[in-house]
Motif scaffolding. Structure first.
Motif, PDB file in Angstrom:
ATOM      1  N   GLU A 119      -6.549  13.090  -8.047  1.00  0.00           N
ATOM      2  CA  GLU A 119      -6.456  13.599  -9.410  1.00  0.00           C
ATOM      3  C   GLU A 119      -6.842  12.540 -10.443  1.00  0.00           C
ATOM      4  O   GLU A 119      -7.359  12.882 -11.504  1.00  0.00           O
ATOM      5  CB  GLU A 119      -5.080  14.226  -9.617  1.00  0.00           C
ATOM      6  N   TRP A 120      -6.661  11.268 -10.110  1.00  0.00           N
ATOM      7  CA  TRP A 120      -7.169  10.237 -11.024  1.00  0.00           C
ATOM      8  C   TRP A 120      -8.689  10.141 -10.945  1.00  0.00           C
ATOM      9  O   TRP A 120      -9.369  10.012 -11.958  1.00  0.00           O
ATOM     10  CB  TRP A 120      -6.531   8.869 -10.751  1.00  0.00           C
ATOM     11  N   ALA A 138      -2.269  14.573 -12.588  1.00  0.00           N
ATOM     12  CA  ALA A 138      -2.126  13.173 -12.185  1.00  0.00           C
ATOM     13  C   ALA A 138      -0.793  12.619 -12.692  1.00  0.00           C
ATOM     14  O   ALA A 138      -0.168  11.783 -12.023  1.00  0.00           O
ATOM     15  CB  ALA A 138      -3.293  12.350 -12.727  1.00  0.00           C
ATOM     16  N   ASP A 141       2.009  14.115 -10.560  1.00  0.00           N
ATOM     17  CA  ASP A 141       2.076  13.373  -9.287  1.00  0.00           C
ATOM     18  C   ASP A 141       2.919  12.117  -9.455  1.00  0.00           C
ATOM     19  O   ASP A 141       3.699  11.759  -8.566  1.00  0.00           O
ATOM     20  CB  ASP A 141       0.677  12.921  -8.825  1.00  0.00           C
ATOM     21  N   THR A 142       2.724  11.432 -10.581  1.00  0.00           N
ATOM     22  CA  THR A 142       3.476  10.193 -10.829  1.00  0.00           C
ATOM     23  C   THR A 142       4.977  10.486 -10.872  1.00  0.00           C
ATOM     24  O   THR A 142       5.783   9.752 -10.282  1.00  0.00           O
ATOM     25  CB  THR A 142       3.012   9.546 -12.145  1.00  0.00           C
ATOM     26  N   SER A 167      -2.513  11.967  -5.807  1.00  0.00           N
ATOM     27  CA  SER A 167      -2.613  11.139  -7.006  1.00  0.00           C
ATOM     28  C   SER A 167      -3.997  10.488  -7.086  1.00  0.00           C
ATOM     29  O   SER A 167      -4.665  10.521  -8.137  1.00  0.00           O
ATOM     30  CB  SER A 167      -1.514  10.069  -6.951  1.00  0.00           C
ATOM     31  N   PHE A 197      -4.168   4.380 -10.287  1.00  0.00           N
ATOM     32  CA  PHE A 197      -3.719   4.540  -8.899  1.00  0.00           C
ATOM     33  C   PHE A 197      -3.312   3.185  -8.313  1.00  0.00           C
ATOM     34  O   PHE A 197      -2.277   3.070  -7.641  1.00  0.00           O
ATOM     35  CB  PHE A 197      -4.820   5.200  -8.058  1.00  0.00           C
TER      36      PHE A 197
END
Ligand SMILES: [Fe+2]
Ligand SMILES: [Fe+2]
Length: 304
Positions: free
Chosen positions: A158-159, A194, A197-198, A155, A280
């Motif tokens: 990717e952010w 991203a 992932d969340t 995460s 994040f």
């Protein structure tokens, strides 16, 4: 547990409708070595007094090459991680499964995107530039941590990938066009990843105790320490590559000036810009009590 409005259905639609190939990005082009590749915020070469403008541009390009290599490198573990998460509900929600299979496939495509960048760089730059080895070993270390720790690392990556492109590359028309496009195509997918992932963090964290979630943040910071060690190795290879390319040798004070500037730049790029990313930070804050204080302290320690 996490505040968001993402859905697998929406993210799958976006993946299908925005699909691209590696060739869509390259279109037969090569790098223009008269230009810089990375924005100054990432490259951190401008204030290195012992280098002239040509040498700063060369170091910027060397960093562009290592940027691509390190992405291919850290993403190695993401494919098995995503497949393991997909497999937790293999006969369940088909939209979820399809989304996650595309996620894994897109990361394989990114590895090809980045590998090709390094090949074209090696052919065009004029001298060899060393790149750190050990992709699989690093993947094993990441996957040896808890699933939540691996997801938090993903995460964070990717952010920050999105932040690098949107805030520092998208409007920087002075940079090499092909290099900018590599980061643009990567960003197209990462902006969805991203969010996936969340969704995965939400699923995994729901089964964990508060202590297990806190422990995952500690493990994330341990992984951050390992990443920092890799960056330090790459930095030494970059200094050697610059000396060969510029046909000069650096004195010890010159080396330490370059090392100091580049350590800051590498740490901001691959660690601090992720640890401080508001999206994040919010995830960590919603999962844990002590996590936000720990990631803020780590970001500060890496910024000195
Ligand atoms: Fe990627
Ligand atoms: Fe990704």
């Amino acid at each position: 547990m996490l505040t968001h409005d993402y859905t697998y259905t929406n993210l799958l639609d976006r993946s299908v409708n925005n699909a691209w190939t590696v060739e869509d990005c390259y279109q037969g082009r090569d790098f223009d070595f008269t230009k810089s590749f990375l924005p100054e915020r990432i490259a951190g070469v401008r204030d290195i007094a012992c280098l002239n403008d040509d040498e700063r541009r060369k170091l910027n390009q060397i960093r562009g090459n290592s940027y691509c290599h390190i992405f291919g490198f850290v993403e190695e573990y993401i494919v098995p991680m995503v497949l393991a998460n997909a497999g937790r509900d293999i006969y369940g929600d088909e939209t979820r499964l399809w989304s996650l299979l595309r996620f894994a496939e897109e990361e394989l495509k990114h590895q090809e995107l980045m590998r090709r960048a390094c090949e074209q760089f090696e052919n065009g730059f004029g001298s060899h530039c060393g790149l750190i080895a050990g992709r699989e070993a690093v993947a094993d270390v990441v996957l040896g941590k808890s699933p939540l720790a691996a997801l938090l690392l993903t995460s964070m990556i990717e952010w920050f990938t999105q932040l690098h492109y949107v805030e520092h590359v998208r409007d920087s028309e002075e940079l090499d066009g092909l290099f900018r496009d590599i980061l643009r195509f990567h960003w197209i997918d990462e902006s969805r990843h991203a969010r996936l992932d969340t969704l995965l963090i939400d699923e995994v964290a729901a089964d964990l105790t508060p202590d297990e979630r806190e422990r995952a943040v500690d493990q994330l910071l341990e992984l951050g320490g390992a990443v920092d060690g890799l960056l330090a190795q790459q930095l030494e290879l970059d200094i050697e590559a610059l000396a060969v390319s510029a046909e000069r040798s650096f004195s010890d004070p010159e080396k330490s000036e370059i090392r100091h500037a580049q350590q800051r730049a590498y740490r901001w790029t691959f660690l601090v810009s992720g640890l401080e990313h508001p999206k994040f930070a919010r995830i960590v804050g919603e999962l844990t009590e002590a996590g936000p204080g720990k990631i803020t302290a780590a970001a500060q320690a890496l910024s000195t």
